[in-house]
Scaffold this motif. Structure first.
Motif, mmCIF file in Angstrom:
data_model
loop_
_atom_site.group_PDB
_atom_site.id
_atom_site.type_symbol
_atom_site.label_atom_id
_atom_site.label_comp_id
_atom_site.label_asym_id
_atom_site.label_seq_id
_atom_site.Cartn_x
_atom_site.Cartn_y
_atom_site.Cartn_z
ATOM 1 N N HIS A 169 -88.437 -48.984 37.081
ATOM 2 C CA HIS A 169 -87.468 -47.983 37.525
ATOM 3 C C HIS A 169 -86.059 -48.381 37.090
ATOM 4 N N GLY A 170 -85.716 -49.609 37.319
ATOM 5 C CA GLY A 170 -84.404 -50.091 36.934
ATOM 6 C C GLY A 170 -84.225 -50.069 35.434
ATOM 7 N N PHE A 171 -85.251 -50.485 34.728
ATOM 8 C CA PHE A 171 -85.163 -50.477 33.274
ATOM 9 C C PHE A 171 -84.884 -49.074 32.756
ATOM 10 N N ALA A 172 -85.635 -48.140 33.250
ATOM 11 C CA ALA A 172 -85.464 -46.760 32.788
ATOM 12 C C ALA A 172 -84.045 -46.276 33.041
ATOM 13 N N HIS A 173 -83.565 -46.506 34.242
ATOM 14 C CA HIS A 173 -82.216 -46.058 34.577
ATOM 15 C C HIS A 173 -81.167 -46.721 33.684
ATOM 16 N N LEU A 174 -81.250 -48.021 33.576
ATOM 17 C CA LEU A 174 -80.245 -48.743 32.794
ATOM 18 C C LEU A 174 -80.289 -48.313 31.341
ATOM 19 N N TYR A 175 -81.481 -48.167 30.816
ATOM 20 C CA TYR A 175 -81.572 -47.776 29.419
ATOM 21 C C TYR A 175 -80.983 -46.388 29.209
ATOM 22 N N LEU A 176 -81.314 -45.492 30.080
ATOM 23 C CA LEU A 176 -80.805 -44.122 29.937
ATOM 24 C C LEU A 176 -79.290 -44.091 30.069
ATOM 25 N N ASP A 177 -78.751 -44.969 30.859
ATOM 26 C CA ASP A 177 -77.299 -45.026 31.000
ATOM 27 C C ASP A 177 -76.647 -45.768 29.834
ATOM 28 N N GLY A 178 -77.458 -46.195 28.881
ATOM 29 C CA GLY A 178 -76.908 -46.863 27.715
ATOM 30 C C GLY A 178 -76.438 -48.278 27.988
ATOM 31 N N ARG A 179 -76.945 -48.872 29.048
ATOM 32 C CA ARG A 179 -76.472 -50.208 29.412
ATOM 33 C C ARG A 179 -77.270 -51.308 28.738
ATOM 34 N N LEU A 180 -78.332 -50.953 28.053
ATOM 35 C CA LEU A 180 -79.207 -51.980 27.491
ATOM 36 C C LEU A 180 -79.156 -51.982 25.969
ATOM 37 N N MET B 114 -71.499 -45.261 40.156
ATOM 38 C CA MET B 114 -71.258 -46.169 39.041
ATOM 39 C C MET B 114 -72.175 -45.923 37.848
ATOM 40 N N PHE B 115 -73.352 -45.423 38.148
ATOM 41 C CA PHE B 115 -74.318 -45.244 37.067
ATOM 42 C C PHE B 115 -74.607 -43.784 36.775
ATOM 43 N N ARG B 116 -73.770 -42.923 37.296
ATOM 44 C CA ARG B 116 -73.942 -41.499 37.025
ATOM 45 C C ARG B 116 -73.084 -41.140 35.831
ATOM 46 N N CYS B 117 -73.650 -41.335 34.633
ATOM 47 C CA CYS B 117 -72.820 -41.241 33.442
ATOM 48 C C CYS B 117 -72.353 -39.810 33.178
ATOM 49 N N SER B 118 -73.000 -38.842 33.789
ATOM 50 C CA SER B 118 -72.580 -37.464 33.549
ATOM 51 C C SER B 118 -71.383 -37.080 34.416
#
Lengths: 211, 211
Positions: A169-180, B114-118
């Motif tokens: 879950h965390g991986f998906a979120h972080l990746y989608l937010d471009g943090r990885l 913080m992680f709501r990039c939109s």
DNA sequence: CAGGTCATCTTGACGTTGACAAAATAATCT
DNA sequence: AGATTATTTTGTCAACGTCAAGATGACCTG
């Protein structure tokens, strides 16, 4: 009026409900949760701005239905990956995790929505049920893994389930937010595979039937 | 006009900017990101609905500043937990993870934001910087852990950093969404502690200086 | 201390939104 | 066929974010 109903036909007493859900799916993925608008959704479905009211009490209730559908698809995604993997418990778990992440990458906006509890009605029984079912796809193989080892308390099993769900879950979120994206040499799926593999290997080493 | 400026004093040419940020912090935590409104924020600060425009171009830009502040606090939270832990690399890592989660539990709405990039301007240099700094609190102890072991490729180190960030990030999100409450016997912090501990133990077993 | 200049804040307006009420339309049932 | 009911439209409302214009107070120069 002078409106050509081509394929979708029969809105009146056709099913606007599905048409709205479809329009909502498209709008959501195009513009994101924050830009989602009931009126635009109605526009896409070719009806007036107040038409949705009879099928969905709220924007909230529409999005809840959309989220429920998304939970069913993430379940399907995990099942598909598991089916493609070897029956070995660890491989099944790896498949479930990869399926989870694959869905998130495929439908990022839906994935966001599913866990936006302020936008969605978490009390809704359909949503709750499809959510629980999705989690089970991850929980079951963890349990299977631990069943091999009598010595390990159930307790530890439930910890591992939480651990793995958190991880993907965390991986998906972080990746989608471009943090990885510092790991530009690996694409999302490959990076996810490695992360899950490393975790399972480490966890598996604590089990008797390791690897 | 006939407006009593009691404590906060001097709005005109005082600093409305800070007053707005403070109001935004409160409004955010009270009502959540989705219900956040620029006008309500102005109301809380005791100014007219258009006053914020001179200090923040957008709602987006206000929320970006709020998010940047939140990143600084999550960094502080991780540092505090690390300071309370033993200097052993594994303990430091555990501390960082717990600090991350502790912040999320303490300021859930800020954590969401913080992680709501939109909703936030990810290009903003201040936000980007404070975000990077926060990640470093987690990445550094991972690197320290791996420095002990020459045999392990750097590669693996960066995988572990991603792994741990994903873990704590996912845990925080899932817990806040109420998805982890099947373990009602443990409160959030205790559950988090166990999950991180189990992960680090498993990972640590793959290292030479295990535990 | 007067007068000008500028940053700051307020007022008012516009287009858009979600929700509601009431009217209009079409399907179904008897 | 005629009435009932489900469905959809039109119109309205308050609230929102943003913009433009005007008012207000602080500061600076002479």
């Amino acid at each position: 009026m002078a409106r050509t109903r081509t394929a979708d036909k029969a809105y009146h007493h056709g099913d606007l409900r599905s048409a709205l859900l479809e329009a909502a799916d498209g709008l959501l993925e195009d513009r994101g949760v924050e830009a989602f608008t009931l009126r635009e959704c109605a526009r896409r479905a070719g009806v007036s701005h107040a038409a949705p009211a009879h099928h969905f009490k709220d924007v909230r209730s529409l999005l809840t239905a959309v989220a429920a559908g998304a939970f069913q698809r993430i379940t399907a995604s995990m099942r598909a990956c598991k089916a493609a993997a070897s029956p070995d418990p660890l491989a099944q778990l790896q498949g479930a995790g990869e399926g989870y992440i694959a869905f998130a990458l495929r439908e990022p906006q839906h994935f966001y929505l599913m866990f936006r509890c302020s936008v969605v009605d978490t009390e809704d029984p359909e949503l709750a049920a499809s959510g629980r079912e999705a989690f089970l796809e991850l929980e079951r193989p963890v349990a299977a893994l631990h069943r091999v080892d009598d010595a390990m308390a159930d307790d530890e099993g439930s910890i591992d389930a939480v651990l793995l769900w958190s991880l993907v879950h965390g991986f998906a979120h972080l990746y989608l937010d471009g943090r990885l994206s510092q790991r530009a040499d690996l694409d999302a799926a490959a990076l996810a595979e490695r992360v899950i593999q490393r975790t399972l290997a480490a966890l598996g080493a604590n089990l008797p039937a390791g690897r």
